[in-house]
Motif scaffolding. Structure first.
Motif, mmCIF file in Angstrom:
data_model
loop_
_atom_site.group_PDB
_atom_site.id
_atom_site.type_symbol
_atom_site.label_atom_id
_atom_site.label_comp_id
_atom_site.label_asym_id
_atom_site.label_seq_id
_atom_site.Cartn_x
_atom_site.Cartn_y
_atom_site.Cartn_z
ATOM 1 N N LEU A 119 117.131 88.818 30.946
ATOM 2 C CA LEU A 119 116.313 87.609 30.942
ATOM 3 C C LEU A 119 117.166 86.480 30.370
ATOM 4 O O LEU A 119 117.692 86.594 29.260
ATOM 5 N N THR A 120 117.293 85.404 31.142
ATOM 6 C CA THR A 120 118.003 84.214 30.677
ATOM 7 C C THR A 120 117.011 83.061 30.668
ATOM 8 O O THR A 120 116.359 82.782 31.678
ATOM 9 N N VAL A 121 116.888 82.428 29.520
ATOM 10 C CA VAL A 121 116.001 81.270 29.367
ATOM 11 C C VAL A 121 116.885 80.080 29.044
ATOM 12 O O VAL A 121 117.632 80.093 28.069
ATOM 13 N N SER A 122 116.803 79.046 29.877
ATOM 14 C CA SER A 122 117.556 77.813 29.670
ATOM 15 C C SER A 122 116.564 76.686 29.453
ATOM 16 O O SER A 122 115.688 76.452 30.292
ATOM 17 N N HIS A 123 116.705 75.997 28.325
ATOM 18 C CA HIS A 123 115.807 74.887 28.012
ATOM 19 C C HIS A 123 116.646 73.618 27.971
ATOM 20 O O HIS A 123 117.464 73.440 27.081
ATOM 21 N N GLU A 124 116.448 72.757 28.962
ATOM 22 C CA GLU A 124 117.183 71.506 29.070
ATOM 23 C C GLU A 124 116.455 70.456 28.241
ATOM 24 O O GLU A 124 115.310 70.120 28.522
ATOM 25 N N LEU A 125 117.148 69.943 27.229
ATOM 26 C CA LEU A 125 116.495 69.136 26.192
ATOM 27 C C LEU A 125 117.067 67.725 26.066
ATOM 28 O O LEU A 125 116.937 67.091 25.018
ATOM 29 N N GLU A 126 117.641 67.220 27.141
ATOM 30 C CA GLU A 126 118.198 65.875 27.107
ATOM 31 C C GLU A 126 117.102 64.859 26.772
ATOM 32 O O GLU A 126 116.012 64.889 27.338
ATOM 33 N N GLY A 127 117.367 63.991 25.816
ATOM 34 C CA GLY A 127 116.404 62.972 25.415
ATOM 35 C C GLY A 127 115.287 63.488 24.521
ATOM 36 O O GLY A 127 114.322 62.772 24.276
ATOM 37 N N ALA A 128 115.423 64.714 24.035
ATOM 38 C CA ALA A 128 114.372 65.312 23.201
ATOM 39 C C ALA A 128 114.995 65.950 21.951
ATOM 40 O O ALA A 128 114.889 67.158 21.743
ATOM 41 N N LYS A 130 114.183 65.902 18.738
ATOM 42 C CA LYS A 130 113.253 66.535 17.794
ATOM 43 C C LYS A 130 112.785 67.882 18.327
ATOM 44 O O LYS A 130 112.707 68.854 17.581
ATOM 45 N N LEU A 131 112.488 67.937 19.617
ATOM 46 C CA LEU A 131 112.094 69.207 20.219
ATOM 47 C C LEU A 131 113.261 70.186 20.192
ATOM 48 O O LEU A 131 113.076 71.363 19.892
ATOM 49 N N ALA A 132 114.467 69.712 20.466
ATOM 50 C CA ALA A 132 115.643 70.578 20.441
ATOM 51 C C ALA A 132 115.807 71.237 19.078
ATOM 52 O O ALA A 132 116.074 72.435 18.979
ATOM 53 N N ALA A 133 115.634 70.477 18.012
ATOM 54 C CA ALA A 133 115.744 71.039 16.665
ATOM 55 C C ALA A 133 114.631 72.047 16.403
ATOM 56 O O ALA A 133 114.861 73.102 15.812
ATOM 57 N N LEU A 134 113.436 71.744 16.879
ATOM 58 C CA LEU A 134 112.293 72.631 16.658
ATOM 59 C C LEU A 134 112.473 73.964 17.380
ATOM 60 O O LEU A 134 112.318 75.026 16.782
ATOM 61 N N VAL A 135 112.798 73.931 18.673
ATOM 62 C CA VAL A 135 112.875 75.172 19.430
ATOM 63 C C VAL A 135 114.136 75.967 19.113
ATOM 64 O O VAL A 135 114.205 77.163 19.399
ATOM 65 N N ALA A 136 115.130 75.325 18.487
ATOM 66 C CA ALA A 136 116.324 76.061 18.052
ATOM 67 C C ALA A 136 115.992 77.004 16.908
ATOM 68 O O ALA A 136 116.689 77.994 16.690
ATOM 69 N N GLY A 137 114.893 76.718 16.178
ATOM 70 C CA GLY A 137 114.516 77.575 15.057
ATOM 71 C C GLY A 137 115.591 77.536 13.998
ATOM 72 O O GLY A 137 116.150 76.488 13.703
ATOM 73 N N GLU A 138 115.886 78.666 13.427
ATOM 74 C CA GLU A 138 116.982 78.795 12.484
ATOM 75 C C GLU A 138 116.907 77.788 11.335
ATOM 76 O O GLU A 138 117.929 77.333 10.843
ATOM 77 N N GLY A 139 115.707 77.378 10.940
ATOM 78 C CA GLY A 139 115.548 76.516 9.780
ATOM 79 C C GLY A 139 115.841 75.055 10.033
ATOM 80 O O GLY A 139 115.909 74.261 9.099
ATOM 81 N N GLU A 140 116.027 74.659 11.299
ATOM 82 C CA GLU A 140 116.342 73.256 11.594
ATOM 83 C C GLU A 140 115.185 72.328 11.256
ATOM 84 O O GLU A 140 115.393 71.190 10.894
#
Length: 167
Positions: A119-128, A130-140
């Motif tokens: 399973l490969t999940v790619s999340h394209e987050l250009e222009g986002a 705050k969302l990129a930091a949130l979905v990255a998890g890892e305490g961001e």
């Protein structure tokens, strides 16, 4: 094992699951599965191109955490069961993140070996950002949980053992 690689605007997660492609597809697209792992959002998909996607909280979660019914929304761009799902995705729980607009999410499901599916999940987050930091998890983002790493680890655990990480 979940592995994350991050590029400038796209987060890619690749994992191997001892399950069939159909079982993984069902776990991604059917509310009776999606409520069992990750953050318990019930998926509602119209799997035709242009179809609506909604992720809703259960009544129990709404009451317990005082959240609105709709957590995430989007549109299905491509659906090729059980191999590929391409959709837009916008998180609605935070007004600042919702204002960043829709991002693009791609689920690719491929047989890797006997009884093992990639399973490969790619999340394209250009222009986002705050969302990129949130979905990255890892305490961001403090208090935000584990993002995609958590969701996908929980999905894998549920499919392989019949139980989510937290039972």
């Amino acid at each position: 094992m979940t592995m994350m690689t991050e590029t400038k605007t796209t987060q890619v997660y690749r994992l191997y699951i001892r399950a069939t492609p159909q079982a993984i597809w069902d776990a991604i697209t059917k509310p009776e599965w999606t409520e069992k792992y990750g953050y318990g959002v019930l998926a509602e998909y119209d799997l035709s191109p242009g179809g609506r996607y909604r992720g809703v909280w259960s009544e129990e979660v709404q009451k317990e955490h005082s959240v609105p019914e709709l957590a995430v929304e989007g549109e299905v761009l491509e659906a090729d069961p059980p191999r590929k799902l391409v959709q837009t995705w916008r998180l609605l729980m935070d007004p600042d993140i919702a204002a960043e607009g829709f991002t693009r999410l791609v689920w690719e499901i491929e047989e890797a070996d006997k009884d093992i599916t990639k399973l490969t999940v790619s999340h394209e987050l250009e222009g986002a950002p705050k969302l990129a930091a949130l979905v990255a998890g890892e305490g961001e983002v403090e208090g935000a949980g584990g993002g995609w790493s958590w969701v996908l680890s929980d999905l894998k655990t549920l499919l392989e053992s019949g139980r989510p990480l937290r039972s």
